[in-house]
Design an enzyme around this catalytic site. Sequence first.
Site, PDB file in Angstrom:
ATOM      1  N   CYS A  48       0.848  -1.310   0.133  1.00 13.01           N
ATOM      2  CA  CYS A  48      -0.011  -0.236   0.059  1.00 13.01           C
ATOM      3  C   CYS A  48       0.994   1.200   0.015  1.00 13.01           C
ATOM      4  CB  CYS A  48      -0.807   0.081   1.259  1.00 13.01           C
ATOM      5  SG  CYS A  48      -1.825  -1.466   1.494  1.00 13.01           S
ATOM      6  N   ARG A  95       3.709   0.968  -6.725  1.00 10.43           N
ATOM      7  CA  ARG A  95       3.957  -0.100  -5.606  1.00 10.43           C
ATOM      8  C   ARG A  95       2.590  -0.956  -5.950  1.00 10.43           C
ATOM      9  NH1 ARG A  95       6.140   2.316  -0.894  1.00 10.43           N
ATOM     10  NH2 ARG A  95       5.150   1.165   0.402  1.00 10.43           N
ATOM     11  N   TRP A 147      -3.332  -2.275  -1.438  1.00 16.43           N
ATOM     12  CA  TRP A 147      -3.095  -3.574  -2.035  1.00 16.43           C
ATOM     13  C   TRP A 147      -3.483  -4.595  -0.977  1.00 16.43           C
ATOM     14  CZ3 TRP A 147      -0.483  -5.877  -6.124  1.00 16.43           C
ATOM     15  CH2 TRP A 147       0.043  -7.227  -6.010  1.00 16.43           C
ATOM     16  N   ASN A 190      -0.539   0.874   6.679  1.00 18.04           N
ATOM     17  CA  ASN A 190       0.241  -0.408   5.807  1.00 18.04           C
ATOM     18  C   ASN A 190       0.698  -1.233   6.746  1.00 18.04           C
ATOM     19  OD1 ASN A 190       0.021   1.109   3.403  1.00 18.04           O
ATOM     20  ND2 ASN A 190       2.188   1.716   3.376  1.00 18.04           N
ATOM     21  N   GLY A 191       0.548  -2.607   6.401  1.00 17.65           N
ATOM     22  CA  GLY A 191       1.289  -3.723   7.412  1.00 17.65           C
ATOM     23  C   GLY A 191       0.194  -4.333   7.948  1.00 17.65           C
ATOM     24  N   GLU A 250      16.721 -23.352  -8.014  1.00 19.01           N
ATOM     25  CA  GLU A 250      16.417 -21.706  -8.021  1.00 19.01           C
ATOM     26  C   GLU A 250      17.569 -20.996  -8.422  1.00 19.01           C
ATOM     27  OE1 GLU A 250      13.802 -19.955  -8.494  1.00 19.01           O
ATOM     28  OE2 GLU A 250      14.152 -18.005  -7.558  1.00 19.01           O
ATOM     29  N   LYS A 284      17.770 -18.296 -11.382  1.00 18.41           N
ATOM     30  CA  LYS A 284      17.702 -16.668 -11.656  1.00 18.41           C
ATOM     31  C   LYS A 284      18.933 -16.385 -12.337  1.00 18.41           C
ATOM     32  CE  LYS A 284      15.082 -15.659 -10.041  1.00 18.41           C
ATOM     33  NZ  LYS A 284      13.854 -16.114  -9.498  1.00 18.41           N
ATOM     34  N   GLU A 337      17.971 -16.421 -16.030  1.00 19.59           N
ATOM     35  CA  GLU A 337      17.148 -15.469 -16.254  1.00 19.59           C
ATOM     36  C   GLU A 337      17.817 -14.042 -16.667  1.00 19.59           C
ATOM     37  OE1 GLU A 337      12.814 -15.673 -14.547  1.00 19.59           O
ATOM     38  OE2 GLU A 337      14.191 -15.989 -12.980  1.00 19.59           O
ATOM     39  N   HIS A 372      25.985 -39.224 -12.196  1.00 19.37           N
ATOM     40  CA  HIS A 372      25.274 -39.808 -13.321  1.00 19.37           C
ATOM     41  C   HIS A 372      25.202 -38.938 -14.490  1.00 19.37           C
ATOM     42  CE1 HIS A 372      23.808 -42.692 -10.536  1.00 19.37           C
ATOM     43  NE2 HIS A 372      23.672 -41.846  -9.839  1.00 19.37           N
ATOM     44  N   LYS A 388       6.271 -10.943 -16.690  1.00 20.09           N
ATOM     45  CA  LYS A 388       6.143 -11.219 -15.248  1.00 20.09           C
ATOM     46  C   LYS A 388       5.160 -12.191 -14.726  1.00 20.09           C
ATOM     47  CE  LYS A 388       6.807 -10.417 -11.075  1.00 20.09           C
ATOM     48  NZ  LYS A 388       7.891 -11.169 -10.398  1.00 20.09           N
TER      49      LYS A 388
HETATM   50  O1  M6R Z   1       2.978 -15.862 -10.921  1.00 22.24           O
HETATM   51  P1  M6R Z   1       3.544 -17.325 -10.719  1.00 22.24           P
HETATM   52  O2  M6R Z   1       4.569 -17.568  -9.570  1.00 22.24           O
HETATM   53  O3  M6R Z   1       2.648 -18.321 -11.054  1.00 22.24           O
HETATM   54  O4  M6R Z   1       4.882 -17.416 -12.062  1.00 22.24           O
HETATM   55  C1  M6R Z   1       5.677 -18.633 -12.061  1.00 22.24           C
HETATM   56  C2  M6R Z   1       6.618 -18.355 -12.917  1.00 22.24           C
HETATM   57  O5  M6R Z   1       6.441 -17.831 -14.293  1.00 22.24           O
HETATM   58  C3  M6R Z   1       7.699 -17.311 -12.268  1.00 22.24           C
HETATM   59  O6  M6R Z   1       8.406 -17.790 -11.126  1.00 22.24           O
HETATM   60  C4  M6R Z   1       8.932 -17.434 -13.472  1.00 22.24           C
HETATM   61  O7  M6R Z   1       9.766 -18.441 -13.332  1.00 22.24           O
HETATM   62  C5  M6R Z   1       9.880 -15.986 -12.697  1.00 22.24           C
HETATM   63  N1  M6R Z   1      10.391 -15.637 -13.581  1.00 22.24           N
HETATM   64  C6  M6R Z   1      10.944 -16.432 -11.804  1.00 22.24           C
HETATM   65  O8  M6R Z   1      11.845 -15.487 -11.726  1.00 22.24           O
END
Ligand code: M6R
Length: 606
Positions: free
Chosen positions: A2, A27, A74, A100-101, A479, A483, A486, A502, A601
């Site tokens: 928020c 935000r 939000w 907020n919070g 992960e 990261k 990406e 393996h 996103k």
């Molecule tokens: O909104 P979601 O968590 O369902 O999205 C899933 C993936 O699209 C999302 O985590 C994607 O892999 C990101 N780019 C990771 O950084």
Amino acid sequence: MCGIIGYIGEEKAAPRIIYGLKKLEYRGYDSAGIALIDSGKIERFRAKGRISNLEEKIKREPLKGVIGIGHTRWATHGKPNEENAHPHLDCTGRITIIHNGIIENYFEIKEELKRKKHKFTSETDTEIFAHLIEEYLSEGFEKAVETALKRIRGMYAMVILCADEPDRIIAARQGSPLVIGIGRGENYIASDVPSFLKFTNRAMFLEDGDMAVITRDKVTVKNRGKKVSRQVRNIKWSADQAEKSGYAHFMMKEISEQAQAFEDTILGRFNESRGEIKFEHVDAKELKKIKKIKIVACGTSYHAAYAAKYLIEKYAAVSVEVDVASELRYSNPVVDKETLLLAVSQSGETIDTIEAFKSLKQKAGYSIAIVNVVGSTLSRMLHGVIYTHAGPEIGVAATKSFMSQLAALYLFALYIGRIKGKLDAKFVRRGIQNLRKIPGLIRIQMKEKRSIERLAGKYSKKRDFLYYGRNISYPMALEGALKLKEISYIHAEGYAAGEMKHGPIALVDDRVPNVFIAPKNALYEKIVSNIQEIKARSGTIIAITNRSNKEMKKFADDIIYIPDIDEDYYPLLEAVPLQLLAYYIGVKKGIDVDKPRNLAKSVTVE
Ligand code: M6R
């Protein structure tokens, strides 16, 4: 998250507040509202959706008030509608508040106030605070706020007006940011600098426990009852920098907000002394009947889900399957009335996850969405919902949403362990204590981020990376690799360290760094063997291990230390350096880490 803005001065407050709210739009929000004091009365307007809807409402009103507050909400407690939008009022309509919070103990206070005949018009935790002040208002506005603050627990930034004392705004901070903009003959209070930067660049940041009384020409700050002085800083940020609170990228801002996201997600959901956990929109009776759990997600959310598998199987002795949604939707999984389905998603709008659930939901006994966006498709589709309180995430790479998913899933694992009778209250209490430590430890990790930046400099020219982990650190390896690829466009793969022999061991040479997530846990010796096998073949090792582990120096070329904690909780501390390493490598390569190429996103098409 928020947005908060307040104004007191000689100008009409409404245009300043609307301007400030627009500057806080980045935000994210789903409703907006404004309240002013004019001729001894509070005037309030609220609207669902965009700020333009609010503007439409106030356009015909002669708003003359020179003191006022505004808010973009939000949704967290309650739906994104007009009734839940801030500002909220007490019964008399003389006190108004934006917040907020999370007020952790709002439920108890609401029950108490209901017994005293207070009538509530929203589902929010915020509204109870206006009513609580009303209870003490005979002591005077300032004293009443002080007394009411002593009654609440949680994280908050509050800004309050009282029609009886129209020469002041009162603000209080505990955990959520608040900054006062110091002008000439006028002052502002906001959650973020951009909302007033056009009018003044002099800012006073409040600290936890602070309560400020802001008049047109004076600011007085007390911390837990004692007068304190807070420095006034000259802000030199551009408008763009200000939106990122001075950070170079939203991604770094969001990595830095993880401690808060974690805290916001766990708070209000446990009673530590009793070793109890509760989720507002989850039916414990339904969970008792469950014999199998199937978790479905994509990308980073899938990695959070994968970590949960280890925890739930350990704590609840229930079998857990984790599926990538895009695969599951075209397969024939066995789901029956004894199966619990869990969807994990930041956006709640990922098409593969939604589609996978459309066919499975009817077959399952119970289903729960763990989502960040209130009101999103997934949050409405399943039987129960657990919101992660990460706030809006703007950077394409998921960071704080991952951390808040882990927070929710750790709590959930303890919760279901208890429901299934496999854990006692003592074990859950210890778990809660560990979770409570995490935000503080993340903050310490963030202070040490420069050492990871240096490491990134050393490795940023590499073309491939391998990440290895075992057990619950294996999803963290996945992960870490995701990261890196990406946001740096470097090829990276995550492996279960036991799988090394393996296949991936064939890749060992002096060009491919191997990131080993190797905290001192039950499988530490095993992972050290994997490290030694790579070392023997002249491979490069970057190890992530806990600070008290001195022997890693013998094996690794570089070490990233994380704080010591009970071993199940290491992943929560492993995530931060993995994100930072990817971030700094991406930045060093000149990549727009907030908007890496080809990625969206929220993936709403197949
Ligand atoms: O909104 P979601 O968590 O369902 O999205 C899933 C993936 O699209 C999302 O985590 C994607 O892999 C990101 N780019 C990771 O950084």
